[in-house]
Design a protein around this motif. Structure first.
Motif, PDB file in Angstrom:
ATOM      1  N   UNK A 286      56.641  43.854  44.736  1.00  0.00           N
ATOM      2  CA  UNK A 286      57.412  44.187  43.536  1.00  0.00           C
ATOM      3  C   UNK A 286      57.001  43.365  42.322  1.00  0.00           C
ATOM      4  N   UNK A 287      56.281  42.256  42.540  1.00  0.00           N
ATOM      5  CA  UNK A 287      55.854  41.402  41.429  1.00  0.00           C
ATOM      6  C   UNK A 287      54.483  41.786  40.886  1.00  0.00           C
ATOM      7  N   UNK A 288      53.716  42.568  41.639  1.00  0.00           N
ATOM      8  CA  UNK A 288      52.344  42.893  41.241  1.00  0.00           C
ATOM      9  C   UNK A 288      52.232  43.528  39.859  1.00  0.00           C
ATOM     10  N   UNK A 289      53.111  44.484  39.484  1.00  0.00           N
ATOM     11  CA  UNK A 289      52.952  45.094  38.157  1.00  0.00           C
ATOM     12  C   UNK A 289      53.171  44.128  36.994  1.00  0.00           C
ATOM     13  N   UNK A 298      55.539  34.249  39.671  1.00  0.00           N
ATOM     14  CA  UNK A 298      56.142  34.703  40.923  1.00  0.00           C
ATOM     15  C   UNK A 298      57.034  33.604  41.479  1.00  0.00           C
ATOM     16  N   UNK A 299      56.495  32.382  41.472  1.00  0.00           N
ATOM     17  CA  UNK A 299      57.250  31.216  41.939  1.00  0.00           C
ATOM     18  C   UNK A 299      57.277  30.219  40.789  1.00  0.00           C
ATOM     19  N   UNK A 300      58.346  30.249  39.994  1.00  0.00           N
ATOM     20  CA  UNK A 300      58.398  29.444  38.771  1.00  0.00           C
ATOM     21  C   UNK A 300      58.270  27.954  39.050  1.00  0.00           C
ATOM     22  N   UNK A 301      59.005  27.465  40.041  1.00  0.00           N
ATOM     23  CA  UNK A 301      58.994  26.023  40.323  1.00  0.00           C
ATOM     24  C   UNK A 301      57.604  25.571  40.752  1.00  0.00           C
ATOM     25  N   UNK A 329      44.978  43.849  40.439  1.00  0.00           N
ATOM     26  CA  UNK A 329      45.356  42.844  41.428  1.00  0.00           C
ATOM     27  C   UNK A 329      45.796  43.551  42.700  1.00  0.00           C
ATOM     28  N   UNK A 330      45.481  42.920  43.812  1.00  0.00           N
ATOM     29  CA  UNK A 330      45.918  43.425  45.116  1.00  0.00           C
ATOM     30  C   UNK A 330      46.344  42.217  45.937  1.00  0.00           C
ATOM     31  N   UNK A 331      47.449  42.333  46.630  1.00  0.00           N
ATOM     32  CA  UNK A 331      47.927  41.180  47.383  1.00  0.00           C
ATOM     33  C   UNK A 331      48.857  41.610  48.503  1.00  0.00           C
TER      34      UNK A 331
END
Length: 346
Positions: A286-289, A298-301, A329-331
């Motif tokens: 869900x974060x890829x776009x 994706x991981x702010x900290x 991107x692909x993950x």
């Protein structure tokens, strides 16, 4: 010019307008609608004539505004969406009056302000993000300076540790400002792109050499796969280097110790596709776009801990697109991420 000519000219002007226009009588019935208005309400030519707005739209806000204009003679406006569209319209209604200043109807104009409102939202979000990113290191710096001034300077070990943190946060601020200036110059086209034949192979190897200490520190295995000979591309060498600095820096940060990074170039028709694959934790689907958005993390900290500004991938996207290329991107969680860019070969 006779009345018939004036009427034809007015109809011609209305039909060419990009804004939707409705002309209503004193009872709120439509007596004229231009093509833009018919497109807005998704109806064929002539279907709107004789109807009240309540018969063609469920938007009570506009209907109530028209009733008010017809009853008071005061112009009015609002901003709203018109179902099923998600576009935002500024709706301006004015009374039509005869030569005795008596109300005989109204004119309603629908102006699409979607792009302007979206820009306002983007600008507001950008200002908020920049303020937050600047405030975080400044708060840290101010806190440690106050602690030092309150007496911590007397302890040399504590003083050195605090000054080291202040130096780290200062460097973080510097990187953020430099990235903001880079992104701004590319977006505004202030940065002139000097295109000339460029060698991807040389550019990537230079960046790999630049990151040699970081690669060694984490005992990473970096593999570079490419065809031979490598075709040249038309590019600005400085900006090309910036692309791969950001991509490799990103891969190094998120690849665990003794992990593997694969850089691969391959030709596909008239383009060279270059991918940087890491063996990190991966990115949720869900974060890829959103990974190429400014300040998106994706991981702010973890990103801040790694020293990232949240602008690197956005810079990559803008540089590549300014060269007529594409990014992707692909993950998969637990299997790493692959970032790719394409450039046209000469």
């Amino acid at each position: 010019m006779d009345i018939a000519q004036e009427k034809r000219m007015m109809q011609s002007i209305l039909s060419c307008m990009v804004d939707g226009v409705l002309v209503l009588d004193i009872y709120g019935c439509i007596i004229h609608a231009n093509k833009a208005a018919e497109s807005l309400f998704l109806v064929r030519e002539g279907v709107l004539l004789g109807k009240r707005l309540t018969q063609i739209s469920e938007n009570r806000e506009i209907s109530d505004m028209i009733d008010e204009v017809l009853s008071t003679g005061n112009e009015s406006f609002t901003e709203t969406t018109i179902s099923p569209s998600t576009l935002i319209f500024r709706v301006h209604a004015v009374p039509r009056k005869d030569h005795h200043d008596r109300i005989e109807g109204a004119i309603v104009v629908f102006h699409d302000v979607t792009d302007a409102r979206n820009f306002d939202q983007i600008r507001s979000a950008f200002v908020g993000n920049v303020s937050h990113e600047l405030r975080t290191p400044l708060t840290s710096i101010k806190g440690f300076v106050e602690t030092l001034l309150d007496g911590a300077m007397e302890n040399s070990d504590t003083c050195r540790r605090f000054l080291s943190i202040i130096d780290t946060e200062t460097n973080r601020l510097t990187r953020l400002i430099e990235d903001l200036l880079t992104l701004s110059s590319i977006e505004s086209q202030e940065r002139i792109v000097y295109l000339k034949p460029a060698c991807l192979l040389r550019s990537i190897r230079n960046v790999m050499n630049m990151f040699g200490p970081q690669i060694s520190e984490k005992s990473l295995h970096v593999e570079f796969i490419h065809p031979y000979p490598m075709p040249l591309i038309q590019a600005d060498e400085d900006l090309l280097g910036q692309v791969f600095i950001n991509l490799l820096d990103n891969a190094i940060k998120y690849t665990p110790r003794q992990g593997k990074i694969i850089i691969q170039c391959r030709r596909r028709d008239s383009r060279i596709i270059t991918t940087v694959k890491d063996s990190g934790m991966g990115i949720p689907h869900e974060s890829l776009p959103r990974v190429f958005e400014r300040f998106y993390r994706v991981d702010k900290a973890r990103s801040r801990q790694q020293g990232g500004t949240g602008l690197g991938l956005s810079i990559v996207k803008h540089i590549v697109e300014s060269h007529g290329g594409e990014v992707f991107v692909d993950s998969e969680i637990g299997k790493g991420s692959t970032f790719g860019v394409s450039f046209l070969v000469i």
